[in-house]
Each structure stands twice: as C-alpha cells, then as structure tokens.
Design an enzyme around this catalytic site. Structure first.
Site, mmCIF file in Angstrom:
data_model
loop_
_atom_site.group_PDB
_atom_site.id
_atom_site.type_symbol
_atom_site.label_atom_id
_atom_site.label_comp_id
_atom_site.label_asym_id
_atom_site.label_seq_id
_atom_site.Cartn_x
_atom_site.Cartn_y
_atom_site.Cartn_z
ATOM 1 N N ASN A 210 -3.091 -12.610 16.120
ATOM 2 C CA ASN A 210 -4.000 -11.465 16.313
ATOM 3 C C ASN A 210 -4.702 -11.630 17.663
ATOM 4 O O ASN A 210 -5.269 -12.688 17.933
ATOM 5 C CB ASN A 210 -5.043 -11.448 15.174
ATOM 6 N N PRO A 211 -4.670 -10.623 18.520
ATOM 7 C CA PRO A 211 -5.360 -10.752 19.812
ATOM 8 C C PRO A 211 -6.869 -10.878 19.645
ATOM 9 O O PRO A 211 -7.547 -11.365 20.551
ATOM 10 C CB PRO A 211 -4.995 -9.461 20.565
ATOM 11 N N HIS B 174 0.818 -1.221 0.000
ATOM 12 C CA HIS B 174 0.000 0.000 0.000
ATOM 13 C C HIS B 174 0.848 1.266 0.000
ATOM 14 O O HIS B 174 0.383 2.324 0.418
ATOM 15 C CB HIS B 174 -0.970 -0.023 1.199
#
Ligand code: BJW
Length: 254
Positions: free
Chosen positions: A228-229, A129
């Site tokens: 990922n939490p 990006h």
C-alpha cells in the site's frame, strides 16, 4: 523500487499464500477507491457520496432510483477500465503457482466488485462483496443479467420490478449491514486460517469482517505483508511494502 531481501525471501518461499485485495488494486486502472485516493484527477467515492445513502439497504429503500443510477454510472465508468499490472501479476502467480522454484498454493480473495481480477486472467476469485455486473431481486433473490421482460437492464435508468414477484431488482453487491455471501466467507476464512503468508494489497483494512482476515491468518502463525503506498496502521502487519500494487507485484513476479 527496492524490496527488502528478507521480504522477498518470505514471499518466494511461502507454501500457502493468501492474497486479500481491495480498491487500491484497481486504482492503477483508473478506478476510484472508496476512501483515500491521491491520484491527480479523481476523488474517492466516499468523499463525493454518502455511503449510508448509496451502499446500505436503508439508502436503497429510501430512494431506489438514486442508488440504481449510481451503480449504473459506476458500471458505465468501469466499462472503460482495463486490468492493470497488479491484476495480471496475481493471475500469473495463481496460474504458475510459483515465484521461485517451489510449488505454491495461491488463493485470491477480493473485496472488489469490479470483475477486473477475472478480466486480468484470474480463474478462481473469492468475491467477498459480490459483483457489480450481477443483479438480483431484493425479495425473491432471483438473479437477473442482460434482459428482463425484453428490457436491457444496462439501459435502465430506474429500478425495474422482478417479473417473478414484483420485488425490486438491485445490484448483487454487499452493502453495509448485510451478511457476506456464505460460501465466499467460509472459503476466505479457511484460506486465511491455513496460509503461511497473507498479503493484504490495496485495502485500507477498515471494513469488517474482511479486515479481520489478516488477524486470523496471523493468529495461526502466518506472516502478514501489506502492499500500500499509504501504509495502514494495522497492528497485525509484519512488513509493509510502501508502493503501488502494480509496481510491487510486477517486481515480485519477475
Ligand atoms: C493503493 C493504491 C495502489 C491506492 N496500490 N494500494 C467490526 C467493527 C466495526 C464495524 C463492523 C465490524 N463488523 C461489521 C461492521 C460493520 C461494517 C463495517 O466494517 N463498518 C466499518 C466501515 C466501520 N461491515 C459491514 O456492514 C459488513 N457486513 C457485516 O458485517 O454484516 C454482519 C451481518 C451478519 C449476519 C447478518 C447480517 C449482517 C458488510 C461490508 C460491506 C462493504 N461494502 C462496500 C461496498 C460494496 C459495493 C460497492 O462497491 O458499491 O465494499 S463498502 C466499500 O469498502 C467496498 C469495499 O470493498 C470496502 C473496503 O474498501 P477498500 O477496498 O479497503 O478500499 P479503500 O478505499 O478503503 O482503501 C483503498 C486503499 O488502497 C487505501 O489504503 C489506499 O492507500 C490504497 N491504494 N492506490 C495499492 N496503486
């Protein structure tokens, strides 16, 4: 935190590892994510700003100064941030090419524009990006950094005109509806297609085409592990390590 031995073994014994990172990898540096953000002090960017106004070409054309000022503000915030354990652990992994006794090929793909992977020591980063520290002319694509006609871009509060063609100078990031940089996308597809382990770290996996890379890897037989939490509901994930990127990657890398 405990990581299942089975997952640990998969990570240690993979030969070709592709890591895709998102905003969550910079969260422990104090950088706001775009969507969910549970840390105490800050909200996510998209809970405060409309993505269509700030991260689309239509939003820029409607009000270039508003968008420019938003990016100038984000740049000034980012200047105070440092790479965290996640950035450093990935850089160390790339450099050493190993988490066990095996030689591993580690490719890093990021959706982040903040440059913190490079600041953390990663030499090869596929930036899907773009990069917030670069600028280019919307019209003739000439690249600008530092000064333009004797004016420091960092000091500008309003959009500056390209000295070459009079077009507007914008940050070199990818907005909604814009194509990803061709070479970066080709490299990302190729690394995802050929890996045997795909690690998705700190991304909500909502933004395409980046979010499709895990499925591409899986279609070629790779195992997909998410860090990922707040685990995503992605159906392609084989294992989720529900923890913060810095903590988890440091454990993997010891
Ligand atoms: C932690 C943590 C901790 C917290 N540790 N984790 C297919 C289907 C549907 C839509 C589309 C589609 N294909 C294309 C589209 C349209 C669109 C899209 O995907 N829209 C969706 C939102 C529906 N895609 C595009 O428009 C793309 N372009 C495109 O497809 O072009 C086609 C084309 C081809 C040829 C010619 C022309 C056009 C472009 C997408 C560009 C995205 N740009 C942004 C802004 C970049 C610039 C900037 O920074 O301002 O990129 S949007 C924003 O989202 C940014 C991010 O890179 C991107 C992804 O976000 P990310 O990284 O996942 O962050 P979050 O906040 O969502 O998640 C953070 C996660 O971290 C959370 O899960 C937390 O739990 C976790 N976390 N703390 C680990 N400590």
């Amino acid at each position: 935190m405990d990581i299942e031995p089975e997952v640990l073994a998969l990570v240690q014994h993979a030969k070709r590892v592709t890591i895709l990172t998102g905003a969550g990898v910079s969260a422990e540096s104090g950088v706001a994510t775009f969507r969910s953000y549970k840390e105490e002090t800050k909200e996510s960017l998209w809970s405060q700003y409309d993505p269509q106004k700030m991260a689309s070409i239509d939003g820029f054309l409607e009000n270039p100064n508003r968008v420019w000022q938003w990016y100038q503000w984000r740049r000034s915030e980012l200047k105070t941030k440092k790479p965290n354990e996640a950035h450093k652990a990935i850089a160390k992994w790339q450099e050493s090419k190993t988490l066990s006794s095996k030689n591993q090929n580690v490719t890093l793909i990021t959706q982040n524009v903040d440059g913190l992977h490079q600041a953390g020591g990663s030499k090869d980063v596929i930036e899907l990006h773009g990069n917030i520290w670069r600028n280019h002319c919307l019209q003739c694509l000439a690249e600008y950094n530092g000064e333009v006609d004797g004016v420091d871009l960092e000091e500008r509060e309003e959009v500056i005109e390209c000295p070459e063609c009079g077009g507007q100078i914008r940050p070199s990031v990818v907005w909604f509806g814009e194509a990803l940089p061709e070479q970066a996308w080709r490299d990302a597809e190729s690394a995802s297609y050929s890996c045997d382990l795909f690690l998705s770290v700190g991304t909500s996996s909502q933004v395409y085409p980046a979010a499709g890379l895990a499925a591409l890897a899986k279609s070629q037989g790779a195992t997909v592990i998410e860090i990922n939490p707040e685990p995503t509901k992605s159906s392609v994930v084989d294992y989720c390590i529900a923890g913060k990127a810095g903590e988890v990657l440091s454990i993997l890398n010891t």
